[in-house]
Design a protein around this motif. Structure first.
Motif, PDB file in Angstrom:
ATOM      1  N   TRP A  17      72.530-107.524  -0.631  1.00  0.00           N
ATOM      2  CA  TRP A  17      71.797-108.835  -1.244  1.00  0.00           C
ATOM      3  C   TRP A  17      71.307-109.757  -0.022  1.00  0.00           C
ATOM      4  O   TRP A  17      71.870-110.713   0.125  1.00  0.00           O
ATOM      5  CB  TRP A  17      72.333-109.449  -2.225  1.00  0.00           C
TER       6      TRP A  17
ATOM      7  N   SER B 249      74.874-107.622 -11.565  1.00  0.00           N
ATOM      8  CA  SER B 249      73.494-107.237 -10.886  1.00  0.00           C
ATOM      9  C   SER B 249      73.662-106.108 -10.066  1.00  0.00           C
ATOM     10  O   SER B 249      72.392-105.785  -9.766  1.00  0.00           O
ATOM     11  CB  SER B 249      73.693-108.782  -9.737  1.00  0.00           C
ATOM     12  N   ASP B 250      74.654-105.721  -9.554  1.00  0.00           N
ATOM     13  CA  ASP B 250      74.639-104.595  -8.798  1.00  0.00           C
ATOM     14  C   ASP B 250      74.401-103.307  -9.728  1.00  0.00           C
ATOM     15  O   ASP B 250      73.756-102.577  -9.650  1.00  0.00           O
ATOM     16  CB  ASP B 250      76.052-104.337  -8.297  1.00  0.00           C
TER      17      ASP B 250
ATOM     18  N   HIS C 117      66.555-107.260  -1.289  1.00  0.00           N
ATOM     19  CA  HIS C 117      67.755-106.435  -1.865  1.00  0.00           C
ATOM     20  C   HIS C 117      67.494-104.951  -1.639  1.00  0.00           C
ATOM     21  O   HIS C 117      66.648-104.367  -1.604  1.00  0.00           O
ATOM     22  CB  HIS C 117      67.871-106.479  -3.425  1.00  0.00           C
TER      23      HIS C 117
ATOM     24  N   VAL D  42      72.125-113.579  -5.261  1.00  0.00           N
ATOM     25  CA  VAL D  42      71.091-112.966  -5.808  1.00  0.00           C
ATOM     26  C   VAL D  42      69.755-113.812  -5.986  1.00  0.00           C
ATOM     27  O   VAL D  42      68.929-113.547  -5.702  1.00  0.00           O
ATOM     28  CB  VAL D  42      71.616-112.361  -7.354  1.00  0.00           C
TER      29      VAL D  42
ATOM     30  N   VAL E  10      64.272-109.780  -8.993  1.00  0.00           N
ATOM     31  CA  VAL E  10      65.010-109.035  -7.921  1.00  0.00           C
ATOM     32  C   VAL E  10      63.736-107.903  -7.604  1.00  0.00           C
ATOM     33  O   VAL E  10      63.153-107.469  -8.336  1.00  0.00           O
ATOM     34  CB  VAL E  10      66.177-108.372  -8.452  1.00  0.00           C
TER      35      VAL E  10
ATOM     36  N   GLY F 180      67.378-112.149  -3.811  1.00  0.00           N
ATOM     37  CA  GLY F 180      66.873-111.212  -4.663  1.00  0.00           C
ATOM     38  C   GLY F 180      65.690-110.372  -4.102  1.00  0.00           C
ATOM     39  O   GLY F 180      65.607-109.281  -4.473  1.00  0.00           O
TER      40      GLY F 180
END
Length: 799
Positions: free
Chosen positions: A127, A48-49, A164, A157, A17, A161
């Protein structure tokens, strides 16, 4: 409980990411108070966030979202989420949501502790920002989905990624929100209704995130073929096509075919995947060309975008780089990539197809003699506008060859305003944008064109020649001006317009007023960087040279003046120490230093004049004041406030029209404020009802900033006086003759568009022509400034 993610999530976040956040400096731009608690508000409890948020907070100097906050011996989670999903999309009802307890806890704490004021900081995650194509659906569409399950999120993601964006939004004061939710209730009632208030707060948050996603990603991109068909079916255009068929004595089908050819020539073919690749290429290009790109005041535009406004970007135009740079920066700043109006001269292969798929639509330089083309273009432009796509166009029409703002071309602006009037319920915002460069690769070409050389047509060969020149271009500055709300403008200028309508005469007046307001907004957002500032000082020095110590002292005084002018305005300037600013400018190799002497050649002066013209309007008022004082000294009149106002008011309308300065309600108040600023930096002192010069060196340099302008005014005015009546005035002949008269002693090239502004202003100010007495005063006032020979009191500063 906040999810912390598995080893898989952490590996992906660290090695795959690429997190990019806006604003770049959230503490300063959002006015966050780090001494008060900050709680992050996010849409979903997603590893992920949250890991991305933790990474960005660390870079931005914000508190860790995983670290609990202790308030009055109560532990609060540093992050509140709305949806809590693990394997599938969330189905929980609002009233069952766990975060309601957190809201209730916050509201209860604020009622118990009156001085507590927690900052609730909404954070949104993008994303990928591909809005998708009209008529197509995808499981990766980001506009239609409120939130997604864990497995779906992993797919998103992995796919996006590298694209983002995390956005910190304007903080919400819990204390202020509590009073807004139930302002009329007593404390006892508020305590009993804590759950109801928490529900209200939750609904506000849900609506907020839904709107943010819609406005930040933008509407689905148009399918080009479908867009062309939709444009051709517009009732007004069908009527135009039938009229054209009758006029040309041909069938509607033949006119239709011609219209389709025009639309294929004009229309964009926006592709987000290509835009994403193009962004990566441009990022590498900017890193190679520039030492940095500074963006200011973007938050105001982001807030306007979040309000659901349809945005029209109106930048100044100095280089072909403007097209690429602004679109790239808008996306980097978390805004929707605009459709860009570009000249048809840029549609050549291979750049034309790339530009077209990056959002460019093309127009011819003139619509004269092509009424059908004009109708087609206006219909296409209106369709883009109606469908909510942000649009960018250059109000000057073409690139400025002199470095100054050109008089605006109002065609596209008129179409914008007319489209708005047809649907006045829309919220339309115009955003003036100043773009400044330390180096523009076309400057030498501009000088040749202004010297009479024919403009070369853009081509792939010209592109390859330009690539060879790529090198040290210094820094770039992009300042967003104060947004202009069209509805508010019409409400102020024509209060009864929604009932009575706007007739043709009023419409033309409003177009001109809005156009001028845009140009004023661009100039008010000027970025005064190192090279243009040093260029202005050097060109205002005698024989384009100065002792280094004197130059540095002048630079310091100009920075002080800019500091005063930047208060409560969008103006930015180089705030580093004068020594550093000087070195930045010198490194651009536009002027020389030989020992303690700073100087430039005649050829260098012509280049520096371009950069000086980028910012000379900032010094127009102080230069005018010094020029008027020099005039009063020359005619042996008292340097009183009344005399300065009287003679300054005679010249100001010409400078205001020439340099797009704000028209003041009270000219005396404007000049009084300017005098106080000049006194503050030590140019004048005021004793016994009169002004006197304290620092003659600084006074002379400030006055000389407009030397080229007053030389042009004088030559134009002398030729104008010889006409005796407005009916005898030949604008073209006067401009040509004045240009010939000025050339031997001027480094500033004549631009006929600018000289026409002077003649038009003169006619507006003196509709019955100039009397002999008025002519004598103006002729003396327009005479170029002569330096005074007093010794400066302030000692020279050494670096």
């Amino acid at each position: 409980m906040l999810v912390k993610g598995s080893i898989f999530h952490r590996v992906i976040n660290k090695y795959w990411v690429s997190n990019h956040y806006v604003p770049v400096n959230p503490v300063a731009e959002l006015q966050l108070d780090l001494s008060r608690p900050i709680i992050y508000l996010v849409a979903q409890n997603c590893a992920s966030d949250l890991l991305a948020l933790q990474s960005c907070c660390l870079q931005a100097g914000l508190p860790d979202p995983y670290r609990p906050i202790n308030v009055d011996q109560e532990n609060l989670s540093a992050t509140i989420f709305i949806d809590d999903s693990v394997l599938s999309s969330p189905k929980a009802q609002l009233q069952d949501a766990a975060y309601l307890r957190q809201y209730q806890q916050l509201l209860t704490l604020h009622r118990r502790l009156p001085n507590l004021n927690i900052q609730l900081l909404p954070v949104t995650f993008y994303w990928g920002r591909n809005p998708g194509k009209q008529g197509r659906r995808s499981c990766f569409d980001r506009v239609e989905q409120r939130s997604v399950g864990s497995l779906h999120k992993i797919g998103i993601v992995l796919k996006n990624g590298k694209d983002h964006l995390l956005r910190f939004n304007k903080p919400i004061s819990i204390a202020a929100l509590r009073h807004r939710l139930d302002p009329q209730k007593s404390d006892q009632q508020k305590n009993s209704d804590s759950k109801q208030s928490a529900n209200k707060l939750a609904k506000i948050a849900l609506t907020y995130f839904a709107n943010q996603k819609r406005y930040s990603i933008g509407p689905k991109l148009p399918n080009r073929s479908a867009m062309i068909e939709a444009v051709l079916q517009q009732p007004l255009l069908r009527k135009t096509i039938r009229t054209a068929a009758l006029r040309e004595q041909c069938s509607e089908q033949q006119v239709d075919r011609q219209c389709r050819k025009y639309l294929l020539e004009i229309s964009a073919n926006f592709s987000y995947p290509l835009l994403r690749v193009f962004r990566l290429i441009l990022k590498g290009l900017w890193n190679h060309l520039y030492r940095g790109i500074e963006v200011n005041h973007a938050e105001a535009v982001r807030q306007a975008n979040q309000s659901g406004a349809e945005i029209i970007y109106l930048p100044c135009h100095r280089s072909h780089m403007d097209y690429l740079l602004l679109s790239y920066l808008l996306v980097e700043q978390g805004l929707v990539a605009p459709h860009v109006a570009a000249g048809v001269n840029l549609s050549f292969f291979p750049l034309g197809p790339i530009f077209r798929r990056s959002g460019a639509f093309f127009l011819r330089r003139t619509f004269k003699g092509a009424p059908l083309y004009a109708a087609i273009f206006n219909a296409y432009f209106s369709m883009l506008f109606k469908q909510g796509y942000p649009i960018e166009f250059f109000s000057e029409g073409g690139r400025s060859r002199t470095g100054r703002l050109l008089p605006p071309k109002t065609g596209l602006l008129a179409t914008t305003l007319q489209t708005y009037l047809n649907q006045p319920e829309r919220n339309v915002i115009l955003v003036p944008i100043y773009i400044g460069y330390d180096h523009i690769m076309e400057v030498n070409t501009y000088i040749k064109e202004l010297s009479g050389q024919k403009k070369e047509k853009e081509s792939v060969w010209q592109l390859l020649a330009a690539v060879k020149q790529l090198g040290n271009f210094g820094r770039v500055f992009v300042n967003f001006g104060v947004p202009i709300n069209i509805k508010k403008h019409f409400d102020q200028q024509t209060p009864n317009w929604q009932k009575a309508g706007v007739d043709d005469r009023q419409f033309k007046i409003q177009v001109q007023q809005v156009a001028r307001q845009v140009m004023v907004g661009i100039n008010q957002a000027t970025a005064v960087s190192a090279l243009p500032l040093c260029a202005a000082i050097l060109l205002a020095s005698k024989n384009f040279q100065s002792k280094k110590t004197v130059f540095l002292a002048l630079l310091d005084k100009h920075q002080q003046l800019l500091g005063l002018k930047s208060e409560n305005s969008s103006l930015t300037y180089a705030k580093e120490k004068n020594c550093l600013v000087y070195r930045q400018a010198l490194s651009m190799n536009k002027f020389e230093q030989d020992g303690e002497r700073v100087f430039c050649s005649k050829n260098q002066a012509m280049q520096l004049n371009y950069y000086r013209n980028n910012i000379v309007h900032v010094f127009a008022l102080p230069s005018l004041v010094c020029h008027v004082l020099g005039y009063l000294m020359r005619i042996n009149k008292t340097l009183s406030f009344d005399n300065i106002i009287y003679y300054g008011a005679k010249v100001y309308p010409f400078l205001a029209a020439d340099y797009f300065l704000k028209i003041p309600v009270n000219i005396a108040l404007l000049l009084e404020n300017e005098l106080s600023q000049l006194r503050a930096i030590g140019v004048f002192k005021f004793e016994k009802g009169r002004y006197s010069v304290v620092d003659a060196v600084l006074f002379n340099v400030l006055a000389q900033h407009l030397q080229e302008t007053f030389l042009r005014y004088q030559q134009l005015f002398v030729l104008l006086l010889s006409c005796k009546y407005w009916s005898n005035v030949d604008h073209r002949a006067i401009c040509v003759q004045a240009k010939e008269n000025c050339q031997p002693s001027s480094i500033d090239f004549f631009d006929e568009k600018v000289t026409h502004v002077f003649l038009q202003t003169m006619q507006n100010e003196y509709p019955d022509f100039v009397t002999q007495e008025q002519g004598e005063i103006l002729q003396d006032l327009f005479a170029p400034f002569c330096s005074i020979d007093l010794q400066p009191i302030e000692k020279e500063k050494k670096c």
